[in-house]
Write a protein that holds these residues in place. Sequence first.
Motif, PDB file in Angstrom:
ATOM      1  N   LEU A 153      54.555  52.375  62.078  1.00  0.00           N
ATOM      2  CA  LEU A 153      53.922  53.626  61.684  1.00  0.00           C
ATOM      3  C   LEU A 153      54.919  54.774  61.783  1.00  0.00           C
ATOM      4  N   GLU A 154      55.840  54.660  62.738  1.00  0.00           N
ATOM      5  CA  GLU A 154      56.917  55.628  62.908  1.00  0.00           C
ATOM      6  C   GLU A 154      58.177  54.891  63.311  1.00  0.00           C
ATOM      7  N   ALA A 155      59.312  55.412  62.887  1.00  0.00           N
ATOM      8  CA  ALA A 155      60.604  54.815  63.262  1.00  0.00           C
ATOM      9  C   ALA A 155      61.664  55.897  63.215  1.00  0.00           C
ATOM     10  N   VAL A 156      62.303  56.114  64.348  1.00  0.00           N
ATOM     11  CA  VAL A 156      63.374  57.108  64.448  1.00  0.00           C
ATOM     12  C   VAL A 156      64.649  56.396  64.884  1.00  0.00           C
ATOM     13  N   THR A 157      65.607  56.310  63.953  1.00  0.00           N
ATOM     14  CA  THR A 157      66.886  55.629  64.206  1.00  0.00           C
ATOM     15  C   THR A 157      66.640  54.292  64.904  1.00  0.00           C
ATOM     16  N   LEU A 158      65.727  53.511  64.352  1.00  0.00           N
ATOM     17  CA  LEU A 158      65.284  52.276  65.002  1.00  0.00           C
ATOM     18  C   LEU A 158      66.104  51.089  64.518  1.00  0.00           C
ATOM     19  N   CYS A 171      69.349  44.981  63.019  1.00  0.00           N
ATOM     20  CA  CYS A 171      68.606  45.172  61.772  1.00  0.00           C
ATOM     21  C   CYS A 171      67.986  46.563  61.797  1.00  0.00           C
ATOM     22  N   HIS A 172      68.302  47.342  60.786  1.00  0.00           N
ATOM     23  CA  HIS A 172      67.773  48.704  60.724  1.00  0.00           C
ATOM     24  C   HIS A 172      66.325  48.667  60.258  1.00  0.00           C
ATOM     25  N   LYS A 173      65.467  49.357  60.989  1.00  0.00           N
ATOM     26  CA  LYS A 173      64.047  49.407  60.663  1.00  0.00           C
ATOM     27  C   LYS A 173      63.658  50.837  60.280  1.00  0.00           C
ATOM     28  N   THR A 174      62.852  50.949  59.254  1.00  0.00           N
ATOM     29  CA  THR A 174      62.466  52.269  58.759  1.00  0.00           C
ATOM     30  C   THR A 174      61.112  52.176  58.071  1.00  0.00           C
ATOM     31  N   ILE A 175      60.442  53.333  57.930  1.00  0.00           N
ATOM     32  CA  ILE A 175      59.173  53.381  57.207  1.00  0.00           C
ATOM     33  C   ILE A 175      59.372  53.980  55.814  1.00  0.00           C
ATOM     34  N   HIS A 176      60.601  54.391  55.517  1.00  0.00           N
ATOM     35  CA  HIS A 176      60.894  54.990  54.212  1.00  0.00           C
ATOM     36  C   HIS A 176      61.309  53.905  53.231  1.00  0.00           C
ATOM     37  N   GLU A 177      60.550  53.747  52.181  1.00  0.00           N
ATOM     38  CA  GLU A 177      60.754  52.651  51.236  1.00  0.00           C
ATOM     39  C   GLU A 177      62.130  52.688  50.597  1.00  0.00           C
ATOM     40  N   GLN A 178      62.672  53.873  50.360  1.00  0.00           N
ATOM     41  CA  GLN A 178      63.981  53.973  49.718  1.00  0.00           C
ATOM     42  C   GLN A 178      65.111  53.456  50.601  1.00  0.00           C
ATOM     43  N   GLU A 179      64.820  53.280  51.892  1.00  0.00           N
ATOM     44  CA  GLU A 179      65.840  52.794  52.815  1.00  0.00           C
ATOM     45  C   GLU A 179      65.657  51.313  53.151  1.00  0.00           C
ATOM     46  N   GLY A 202      59.968  54.010  68.181  1.00  0.00           N
ATOM     47  CA  GLY A 202      59.010  53.924  67.093  1.00  0.00           C
ATOM     48  C   GLY A 202      57.627  53.560  67.586  1.00  0.00           C
ATOM     49  N   ILE A 203      56.706  53.474  66.650  1.00  0.00           N
ATOM     50  CA  ILE A 203      55.328  53.088  66.929  1.00  0.00           C
ATOM     51  C   ILE A 203      54.913  52.093  65.852  1.00  0.00           C
ATOM     52  N   PHE A 204      54.220  51.027  66.250  1.00  0.00           N
ATOM     53  CA  PHE A 204      53.771  50.073  65.244  1.00  0.00           C
ATOM     54  C   PHE A 204      52.364  49.591  65.544  1.00  0.00           C
ATOM     55  N   LYS A 205      51.719  49.107  64.475  1.00  0.00           N
ATOM     56  CA  LYS A 205      50.375  48.551  64.586  1.00  0.00           C
ATOM     57  C   LYS A 205      50.471  47.037  64.570  1.00  0.00           C
ATOM     58  N   VAL A 206      49.852  46.388  65.530  1.00  0.00           N
ATOM     59  CA  VAL A 206      49.940  44.934  65.671  1.00  0.00           C
ATOM     60  C   VAL A 206      49.155  44.240  64.556  1.00  0.00           C
ATOM     61  N   LEU A 207      49.824  43.309  63.871  1.00  0.00           N
ATOM     62  CA  LEU A 207      49.197  42.530  62.802  1.00  0.00           C
ATOM     63  C   LEU A 207      48.973  41.069  63.191  1.00  0.00           C
ATOM     64  N   ALA A 208      49.762  40.567  64.133  1.00  0.00           N
ATOM     65  CA  ALA A 208      49.628  39.167  64.535  1.00  0.00           C
ATOM     66  C   ALA A 208      50.043  39.019  65.987  1.00  0.00           C
ATOM     67  N   VAL A 209      49.362  38.128  66.704  1.00  0.00           N
ATOM     68  CA  VAL A 209      49.683  37.879  68.117  1.00  0.00           C
ATOM     69  C   VAL A 209      49.777  36.376  68.353  1.00  0.00           C
ATOM     70  N   GLY A 210      50.407  36.022  69.464  1.00  0.00           N
ATOM     71  CA  GLY A 210      50.452  34.630  69.904  1.00  0.00           C
ATOM     72  C   GLY A 210      51.033  33.675  68.886  1.00  0.00           C
ATOM     73  N   ASP A 211      50.329  32.577  68.638  1.00  0.00           N
ATOM     74  CA  ASP A 211      50.820  31.526  67.752  1.00  0.00           C
ATOM     75  C   ASP A 211      50.943  31.966  66.305  1.00  0.00           C
ATOM     76  N   LYS A 212      50.254  33.043  65.920  1.00  0.00           N
ATOM     77  CA  LYS A 212      50.295  33.505  64.527  1.00  0.00           C
ATOM     78  C   LYS A 212      51.548  34.318  64.224  1.00  0.00           C
ATOM     79  N   THR A 213      52.324  34.695  65.239  1.00  0.00           N
ATOM     80  CA  THR A 213      53.545  35.463  65.019  1.00  0.00           C
ATOM     81  C   THR A 213      54.662  34.552  64.513  1.00  0.00           C
TER      82      THR A 213
END
Length: 609
Positions: A153-158, A171-179, A202-213
């Motif tokens: 949801l947010e990423a600052v120099t991540l 690995c550079h992580k960003t929320i900006h599609e152009q990057e 940064g801040i992220f929303k969990v989409l998968a946990v445990g064996d599904k990751t």
Amino acid sequence: MEQKHHYTGLTDAQVLESRSKHGANILTPPEKEPLWKQFLEKFGDPLIIILLIAGVLSIGISCYEFWGLHEGAETFFEPVGIFVAILLATGIAFIFELKADKQFSVLNQVNDDEMVEVIRNGNTTSIKKKDVVVGDIVVLNTGEEIPADGELLEAVTLNVDESSLTGEPICHKTIHEQEFDKDATFPSNHVMRGTKVMEGHGIFKVLAVGDKTENGKVFEAAQIDDSVRTPLNEQLDGLADLITKLSYIFAALIIVLKLMVFFNWSPIVLTLAVPTAIFFWMVIKKFDDWSWKAVVPSIIGYFVILMGMVVYFHDTLMPGEQIAKLITYTLDTLMIAVTLVVVAVPEGLPMAVTLSLAYSMTRMMKTNNLVRKMHACETMGATTVICTDKTGTLTQNQMQVYDTNFYGLSAQSLGNDKDSLLIEEGIAVNSTASLDYSDAEAVKVLGNPTEGALLLWLKKAGVDYLNLRESAEVLEELPFSTERKYMATIVKSSLFEGKTILYVKGAPEIVSGLCKNIENNVSKTDIENQLVEYQNQAMRTLGFAYQIIDSKADVFKDGKVVADNLTFMGVVAISDPVRLDVPAAVAECMNAGINVKIVTGDTPGTAKE
């Protein structure tokens, strides 16, 4: 941590609902068999099987001697000793492997109990890693391990170390599609469980946990296949097969020769020898497959044929009264043959093997190497090829400045001249890395290891990067991206009477292409030749440039540097030094006949260097 948005996260009721629907954030261990079954598996060792057979036969011999020959109770010492040896060998192996399994479980539990910062009910709180659920809002900071898969949801120099999944240390992580990096294994706006934040937040929303990751899928695919036999298992199988065949051959010879003596070398011996030879051939043949369903009928068939031959020939070749003597003599002969088989089995070998492996297992535990299966210790000794990663395994995973080539720097030594001050301030302010001085003897790099190498170089030269960074006022910043391949920072300098200076750092080919000037008028051909020389030595290279800015100059536009009077300052070569103990370890492996292979994403030339 500054937040651009206000997040409320999940409520307690939503957490329970999510956990019920998607499960807990725990990697499911492989299903374990009950303890009694694990113990019985120890009796599958080929030598143990032979000892069991020998023990049963020994009981038969002891019973015959005790009731038939009226000998003392000491005749039962032999079978008792065999079964004691069996229980000791299997018991020791079972206890050591059970202990190792418990230690693995403790390690997994400690990892699941690590604290994670999340936002729930509108508040920031800490929970255990195993309590994270799908939908949670998780806060990430430098140095933390990512607890689950999710979308940023947010990423600052991540920057994230994904080497545990992809082999990529940064690995550079960003929320900006152009990057976004189109060649990345995982989307640039996604983070994965088991990876580590090397820089930024940064801040992220969990989409998968445990064996599904993704980490859970790798864990499941990497489960140990117990059906794979170790070299020791195969060698013991061969030894058991050899012992069995030899003992049966000698037992057959004893039976035939004893019968020849009984009949005074009569031709009937040849007749009896044929079914005897056929029987033992069948036993040996079937023994390879442990097909006792075929062996038992063979034994019964042998005695039927043998007795039939005796009855058939007794009228013509033998007096009737000798039949009883023949039967008694044959039984005595068979007991001698069985005794030979029992004696041929080395009762002490399984114990010796078990104790040796147990000792090896204990030694490995003392050096923090847990072994789940005892026979794996011997497999380590049978290694012929070692495939090793490069970064962080053969190397220290700590970048260091190998060489500098600043064109305006005399003897490549920092001083109080203008060029030295520009280099010092440029490295200090145009960087996101920092140094951890908590251990003065072993200063650690926090953040990007390449930028950290530059800070360590300043430290070695006696320059306090933190003082320079705090003294300069950062006016604007352009973070590094894989698309630009450089980063730039505009500061109000504390070293040059408050002047506004633009500092640029990145790939030398890109940075030099932005520059109008080059220090000391060095030709671009010389720069290119220098870069080729560094790259042939597997060095990572960085180029540096600066420009003093007036208030009317355009510096950044559309996420790029557009300044038109940049001066290229020079190039720095950075290496990841080999671990101090690696040369000796590799030499020891090679002297032992073990081939060492490097598994890396680098070019063959880089790997060779």
